[in-house]
Design a protein around this motif. Structure first.
Motif, PDB file in Angstrom:
ATOM      1  N   ALA A  10     -27.417 -46.773  10.137  1.00 26.75           N
ATOM      2  CA  ALA A  10     -27.608 -46.282  11.293  1.00 26.75           C
ATOM      3  C   ALA A  10     -26.724 -46.691  12.597  1.00 26.75           C
ATOM      4  CB  ALA A  10     -29.027 -46.807  11.811  1.00 26.75           C
ATOM      5  N   ALA A  11     -25.881 -47.677  12.215  1.00 30.65           N
ATOM      6  CA  ALA A  11     -24.900 -47.909  13.246  1.00 30.65           C
ATOM      7  C   ALA A  11     -24.132 -46.811  13.736  1.00 30.65           C
ATOM      8  CB  ALA A  11     -23.882 -48.929  12.598  1.00 30.65           C
ATOM      9  N   ALA A  12     -23.664 -45.987  13.116  1.00 31.02           N
ATOM     10  CA  ALA A  12     -22.838 -44.854  13.297  1.00 31.02           C
ATOM     11  C   ALA A  12     -23.450 -43.979  14.208  1.00 31.02           C
ATOM     12  CB  ALA A  12     -22.518 -44.081  12.116  1.00 31.02           C
ATOM     13  N   PRO A 105     -20.895 -53.199   9.608  1.00 32.94           N
ATOM     14  CA  PRO A 105     -19.888 -52.282  10.307  1.00 32.94           C
ATOM     15  C   PRO A 105     -20.296 -52.268  11.544  1.00 32.94           C
ATOM     16  CG  PRO A 105     -20.478 -51.251   7.980  1.00 32.94           C
ATOM     17  CD  PRO A 105     -21.534 -52.673   8.217  1.00 32.94           C
ATOM     18  N   LEU A 106     -21.542 -52.449  12.198  1.00 34.99           N
ATOM     19  CA  LEU A 106     -22.025 -52.475  13.532  1.00 34.99           C
ATOM     20  C   LEU A 106     -21.094 -53.260  14.337  1.00 34.99           C
ATOM     21  CD1 LEU A 106     -25.856 -52.550  13.401  1.00 34.99           C
ATOM     22  CD2 LEU A 106     -24.527 -50.724  14.196  1.00 34.99           C
ATOM     23  N   SER A 107     -20.417 -54.012  13.778  1.00 36.27           N
ATOM     24  CA  SER A 107     -19.592 -54.936  14.783  1.00 36.27           C
ATOM     25  C   SER A 107     -18.387 -54.165  15.017  1.00 36.27           C
ATOM     26  CB  SER A 107     -19.149 -56.008  13.996  1.00 36.27           C
ATOM     27  OG  SER A 107     -18.518 -55.940  12.933  1.00 36.27           O
ATOM     28  N   ILE A 108     -18.184 -53.075  14.513  1.00 33.69           N
ATOM     29  CA  ILE A 108     -16.757 -52.513  14.755  1.00 33.69           C
ATOM     30  C   ILE A 108     -17.342 -51.395  15.959  1.00 33.69           C
ATOM     31  CG2 ILE A 108     -15.516 -50.176  14.211  1.00 33.69           C
ATOM     32  CD1 ILE A 108     -16.080 -51.253  10.961  1.00 33.69           C
ATOM     33  N   ASP A 138     -14.517 -52.569   8.424  1.00 34.75           N
ATOM     34  CA  ASP A 138     -13.955 -53.660   9.006  1.00 34.75           C
ATOM     35  C   ASP A 138     -12.805 -53.999   8.207  1.00 34.75           C
ATOM     36  OD1 ASP A 138     -13.295 -56.110   9.821  1.00 34.75           O
ATOM     37  OD2 ASP A 138     -15.234 -56.994   9.922  1.00 34.75           O
ATOM     38  N   PRO A 139     -11.577 -53.703   9.264  1.00 35.52           N
ATOM     39  CA  PRO A 139     -10.211 -54.043   8.482  1.00 35.52           C
ATOM     40  C   PRO A 139     -10.074 -55.279   7.597  1.00 35.52           C
ATOM     41  CG  PRO A 139      -9.635 -53.915  10.656  1.00 35.52           C
ATOM     42  CD  PRO A 139     -11.303 -53.600  10.659  1.00 35.52           C
ATOM     43  N   ALA A 140     -10.876 -56.344   8.349  1.00 33.65           N
ATOM     44  CA  ALA A 140     -10.796 -57.783   7.726  1.00 33.65           C
ATOM     45  C   ALA A 140     -11.540 -57.977   6.566  1.00 33.65           C
ATOM     46  CB  ALA A 140     -10.894 -58.669   8.779  1.00 33.65           C
ATOM     47  N   HIS A 141     -12.670 -57.068   6.715  1.00 35.23           N
ATOM     48  CA  HIS A 141     -13.683 -57.312   5.299  1.00 35.23           C
ATOM     49  C   HIS A 141     -14.030 -55.794   4.975  1.00 35.23           C
ATOM     50  CE1 HIS A 141     -14.167 -61.705   6.098  1.00 35.23           C
ATOM     51  NE2 HIS A 141     -14.052 -61.231   7.292  1.00 35.23           N
ATOM     52  N   PRO A 142     -13.384 -55.297   4.550  1.00 32.55           N
ATOM     53  CA  PRO A 142     -13.748 -53.835   3.658  1.00 32.55           C
ATOM     54  C   PRO A 142     -14.776 -54.198   2.654  1.00 32.55           C
ATOM     55  CG  PRO A 142     -11.706 -54.548   2.833  1.00 32.55           C
ATOM     56  CD  PRO A 142     -11.749 -55.394   3.923  1.00 32.55           C
ATOM     57  N   GLU A 143     -15.141 -55.133   2.003  1.00 34.74           N
ATOM     58  CA  GLU A 143     -16.077 -55.450   1.109  1.00 34.74           C
ATOM     59  C   GLU A 143     -17.531 -55.247   1.809  1.00 34.74           C
ATOM     60  OE1 GLU A 143     -15.078 -59.640   2.729  1.00 34.74           O
ATOM     61  OE2 GLU A 143     -14.090 -57.662   2.221  1.00 34.74           O
TER      62      GLU A 143
END
Length: 199
Positions: A10-12, A105-108, A138-143
């Motif tokens: 839902a972040a998006a 991914p919400l942090s983005i 997240d470029p630092a954590h794609p996992e």
């Protein structure tokens, strides 16, 4: 269904809107729009990984705050505030589940300063002439997974998004009537206050 997956997907939603254009939306346009967004609310319909449907209401207050209220028979609640995510699932009979907002991914997109143009954040950016699709991680954590967002133009609107979580499960969310500029009290994003209220 997995509450963590629902929350990430839902972040998006906060990416709805931008200047109307029949051309592909640029990453800068989307970033600028997010940075200008203060608050929004609306309904959503969610297609879960097993094909079942969930509906509810969403509340956004940037930076860093979002709340999902799921309708019956689900009746669950997911919210973020003060750097944490809280998952309330009445069917589990368990205490609220908490984890850092930075691990989703919400942090983005809830960050105070969104910059989708930074290296390795956007892994897909395409247009078919009527819609623009952006996939971000997240470029630092794609996992942690990624969010794929689909926009249409005239006016530009976010129509749906698909989240792939950290175990490969996909969830689709369809936006209904997002209203920007809504007046939402800060208390709606307070996890501790919600815990006390539900006792």
């Amino acid at each position: 269904m997995k509450r963590r997956t629902l929350f990430l997907s839902a972040a998006a939603l906060v990416l709805a809107g931008s200047a109307a254009s029949a051309q592909q939306l640029s990453l800068n346009e989307v970033s600028n729009y997010l940075n200008q967004m203060q608050s929004a609310q609306g309904g959503f319909t969610q297609i879960n990984g097993d094909g079942t449907l969930s509906t509810g209401q969403l509340y956004i207050k940037r930076p860093g705050r979002i709340r999902f209220e799921y309708n019956a028979p689900d009746n669950s609640l997911v919210l973020a505030g003060a750097g944490e995510v809280g998952v309330f699932d009445p069917k589990s009979n368990q205490p609220v589940e908490r984890y850092p907002l930075s691990k989703t991914p919400l942090s983005i997109i809830l960050d105070r300063n969104v910059n989708l143009g930074q290296a390795r954040m956007v892994t897909g950016h395409t247009s078919d002439g009527t819609s623009t699709t952006i996939t971000a991680q997240d470029p630092a954590h794609p996992e942690y997974g990624n969010i794929q967002m689909v926009f249409t133009a005239n006016p530009v609107e976010l129509r749906q998004w698909i989240v792939t979580d950290d175990v490969g499960e996909k969830t689709t969310v369809i936006l209904n009537d997002l209203t920007k500029g809504a007046s939402i009290p800060d208390s709606r994003f307070n996890i501790d206050a919600e815990v006390a209220r539900q006792r």
